[in-house]
Design an enzyme around this catalytic site. Structure first.
Site, PDB file in Angstrom:
ATOM      1  N   THR A  49      14.071   4.485  10.387  1.00 26.37           N
ATOM      2  CA  THR A  49      14.948   3.314  10.555  1.00 26.37           C
ATOM      3  C   THR A  49      14.282   2.069   9.975  1.00 26.37           C
ATOM      4  O   THR A  49      13.104   1.823  10.208  1.00 26.37           O
ATOM      5  CB  THR A  49      15.278   3.120  12.061  1.00 26.37           C
ATOM      6  N   ASN A  99      -6.347  -9.627  -7.507  1.00 30.61           N
ATOM      7  CA  ASN A  99      -6.354 -10.345  -6.237  1.00 30.61           C
ATOM      8  C   ASN A  99      -7.606 -11.190  -6.034  1.00 30.61           C
ATOM      9  O   ASN A  99      -7.585 -12.182  -5.329  1.00 30.61           O
ATOM     10  CB  ASN A  99      -6.177  -9.396  -5.052  1.00 30.61           C
ATOM     11  N   HIS A 130       4.238 -10.213   2.577  1.00 28.31           N
ATOM     12  CA  HIS A 130       3.388 -11.218   3.240  1.00 28.31           C
ATOM     13  C   HIS A 130       2.521 -12.027   2.271  1.00 28.31           C
ATOM     14  O   HIS A 130       1.863 -12.980   2.672  1.00 28.31           O
ATOM     15  CB  HIS A 130       2.541 -10.582   4.351  1.00 28.31           C
ATOM     16  N   SER A 147       4.611  -7.007  -2.181  1.00 21.31           N
ATOM     17  CA  SER A 147       4.389  -7.151  -0.742  1.00 21.31           C
ATOM     18  C   SER A 147       4.985  -8.458  -0.246  1.00 21.31           C
ATOM     19  O   SER A 147       4.794  -9.510  -0.869  1.00 21.31           O
ATOM     20  CB  SER A 147       2.875  -7.140  -0.489  1.00 21.31           C
ATOM     21  N   GLN A 165       0.030  -9.600  -6.443  1.00 19.67           N
ATOM     22  CA  GLN A 165      -0.442 -10.981  -6.574  1.00 19.67           C
ATOM     23  C   GLN A 165       0.310 -11.757  -7.655  1.00 19.67           C
ATOM     24  O   GLN A 165       0.108 -12.955  -7.801  1.00 19.67           O
ATOM     25  CB  GLN A 165      -1.950 -10.995  -6.865  1.00 19.67           C
ATOM     26  N   THR A 191       0.845  -1.204   0.000  1.00 17.35           N
ATOM     27  CA  THR A 191       0.000   0.000   0.000  1.00 17.35           C
ATOM     28  C   THR A 191       0.877   1.250   0.000  1.00 17.35           C
ATOM     29  O   THR A 191       0.659   2.183  -0.783  1.00 17.35           O
ATOM     30  CB  THR A 191      -0.949  -0.007   1.226  1.00 17.35           C
ATOM     31  N   CYS A 206     -16.056  -3.535   3.481  1.00 16.21           N
ATOM     32  CA  CYS A 206     -16.877  -2.815   4.451  1.00 16.21           C
ATOM     33  C   CYS A 206     -16.742  -1.326   4.199  1.00 16.21           C
ATOM     34  O   CYS A 206     -15.656  -0.772   4.325  1.00 16.21           O
ATOM     35  CB  CYS A 206     -16.366  -3.150   5.834  1.00 16.21           C
TER      36      CYS A 206
HETATM   37  N1  PLP Z   1      -2.483  -4.803  -4.196  1.00 17.81           N
HETATM   38  C1  PLP Z   1      -3.073  -6.012  -4.276  1.00 17.81           C
HETATM   39  C2  PLP Z   1      -3.437  -6.560  -5.622  1.00 17.81           C
HETATM   40  C3  PLP Z   1      -3.323  -6.749  -3.117  1.00 17.81           C
HETATM   41  O1  PLP Z   1      -3.910  -7.950  -3.196  1.00 17.81           O
HETATM   42  C4  PLP Z   1      -2.955  -6.182  -1.857  1.00 17.81           C
HETATM   43  C5  PLP Z   1      -3.288  -6.891  -0.608  1.00 17.81           C
HETATM   44  O2  PLP Z   1      -4.274  -7.604  -0.524  1.00 17.81           O
HETATM   45  C6  PLP Z   1      -2.329  -4.931  -1.831  1.00 17.81           C
HETATM   46  C7  PLP Z   1      -2.130  -4.271  -3.022  1.00 17.81           C
HETATM   47  C8  PLP Z   1      -1.895  -4.298  -0.538  1.00 17.81           C
HETATM   48  O3  PLP Z   1      -0.799  -5.007   0.020  1.00 17.81           O
HETATM   49  P1  PLP Z   1      -0.291  -4.704   1.511  1.00 17.81           P
HETATM   50  O4  PLP Z   1      -1.114  -5.572   2.399  1.00 17.81           O
HETATM   51  O5  PLP Z   1       1.156  -5.096   1.537  1.00 17.81           O
HETATM   52  O6  PLP Z   1      -0.475  -3.259   1.758  1.00 17.81           O
END
Ligand code: PLP
Length: 384
Positions: free
Chosen positions: A236, A150, A200, A198, A178, A72, A324
């Site tokens: 940092t 996603n 995670h 990302s 993704q 993000t 939501c």
């Molecule tokens: N972009 C896409 C296509 C995603 O699926 C996601 C997370 O679901 C994000 C951006 C945001 O990633 P982060 O959780 O690292 O902010």
């Protein structure tokens, strides 16, 4: 966890190797990477190793990689960099199926007077390159598109979009969250100006992401402070997180094809059996090229939020595309954009697998899904 976890597009567990590599940075190897002593140097070297690992995964050079706190933040920084250079006007071209990190940033730009063009997609989630070309005007500052969706896994033709952007001389940002670790990414070869990923989503820790910035692309920092990340992000660094991200990226790269083949076989089996055995089941985006782990299935007449809640009680984690907003549930904007049908958007249920998914889980999931869909249909019929 004894649950069947089919929500890997939401997040993934940290790979044991990544966790192992991270742990010393919470204790013995705690140095500040900006410190001019041996402990600092140790942390700095660990960050640079991770930078090289991430660069290899997405096909760029190390100095293109800026570590962030999330995708993000990377996405916000990319759009900010391309649009904010004292300007208050200009056009940004994006699509109506992007993640909220793009869509909501664009909404805020609109309030400041920028023009945002949100291109639609067809019923299979495909973008029209002709429409994209027509939308790029002389005022266009940036084209921002996702590599893979996603919710549906649908892949956009990034190579052709990039050719178009270069031909038109506009900057391009790609949300590759993704796609990274699931399909090959060659950022530099394609001439992409900004690319966000990302940790995670690819078996690294949460709270870390990266923005890949081409050498000649404008850059403006969202985090004003110290000289970290070559003056591109003050604050940092999250050393342990970055180290874990690096190891996860390294694994994702070296196992990319093996993971993709195994996951695709299981996803296809799940999807085929659902379509064969559950009446009224259909796949959103099924006729399009998709990342190997994702299937988005609608079950006619079954509300996906209810289905996901009941599947959870049966030990299966899946997801609906609803969001939501102001205390109300809004169904999937992606399926809405594809089909124009509110009913289909409410039915969309995402199953996102990973290389950790087993054949046994697929078999168990199929019978849980079939049983649950029948149950939800029976209950809703009685309620009528
Ligand atoms: N972009 C896409 C296509 C995603 O699926 C996601 C997370 O679901 C994000 C951006 C945001 O990633 P982060 O959780 O690292 O902010």
């Amino acid at each position: 966890m004894n649950k069947i976890y089919f929500d890997s597009n939401a997040t993934t567990p940290v790979l044991p190797h990544a966790l192992e590599a991270m742990l010393p940075f919470f204790s013995d190897r705690f140095g500040n990477p900006s410190s001019a002593h041996v402990a600092g140097l140790d942390a700095r070297e660990a960050i640079e190793t991770a930078r090289a690992q991430v660069a290899l995964l997405v096909g760029c050079t190390e100095d293109n990689v800026v570590f962030t706190s999330s995708a993000t933040e990377a996405i916000n920084t990319a759009i900010y960099s391309a649009t904010d250079s004292g300007r208050t006007r200009g056009r940004v071209v994006t699509t109506s199926v992007e993640h909220s990190a793009v869509l909501n940033y664009c909404l805020s730009l609109e309030k400041y007077g920028f023009e945002i063009v949100r291109l639609g997609v067809d019923e299979n989630g495909r973008l029209s390159l002709n429409e994209l070309e027509a939308a790029i005007s002389a005022q266009t500052l940036l084209v921002s598109v996702m590599w893979a969706n996603n919710e549906t896994g649908v892949i956009f033709p990034i190579e052709q979009i990039s050719d178009l952007c270069r031909k038109k001389g506009v900057l391009m940002h790609v949300d590759a969250v993704q796609a990274a670790g699931k399909i090959p990414i060659t950022c530099e070869d394609l001439g992409i100006d900004y690319l966000s990923i990302s940790s995670h989503k690819l078996f690294g820790p949460k709270g870390v992401g990266a923005l890949i910035v081409a050498r000649d692309a404008p850059f403006r920092s969202l985090h004003i402070g110290g000289h970290q990340e070559s003056h591109r992000r003050g604050g940092t660094e999250n050393v342990a997180g970055i180290v874990g991200f690096g190891v996860a990226a390294d694994r994702a790269r070296s196992e990319l094809f093996e993971r993709a083949a195994a996951t695709r076989a299981l996803r296809d089996r799940l999807e085929k059996t659902i379509l064969e055995e559950i009446p009224g089941a259909y796949v959103n985006g099924g006729a399009t090229e998709r990342i190997p782990n994702t299937t988005n299935v609608g079950f006619a007449g079954v509300d996906s939020d209810t289905l996901v809640a009941v599947l959870d009680t049966e030990g299966l984690c899946a997801s609906s595309g609803s969001a939501c907003l102001s205390n109300s549930i809004v169904p999937s904007h992606v399926v809405m954009a594809m089909t124009g049908s509110y009913a289909k958007a409410r039915e969309a249920t995402r199953f996102s697998l990973s290389h950790l998914t087993t054949e046994d889980e697929i078999e168990r999931a199929i019978s849980i899904i079939a049983r649950t869909v029948t149950h939800v249909r029976n209950v809703s019929q009685k309620a009528l």
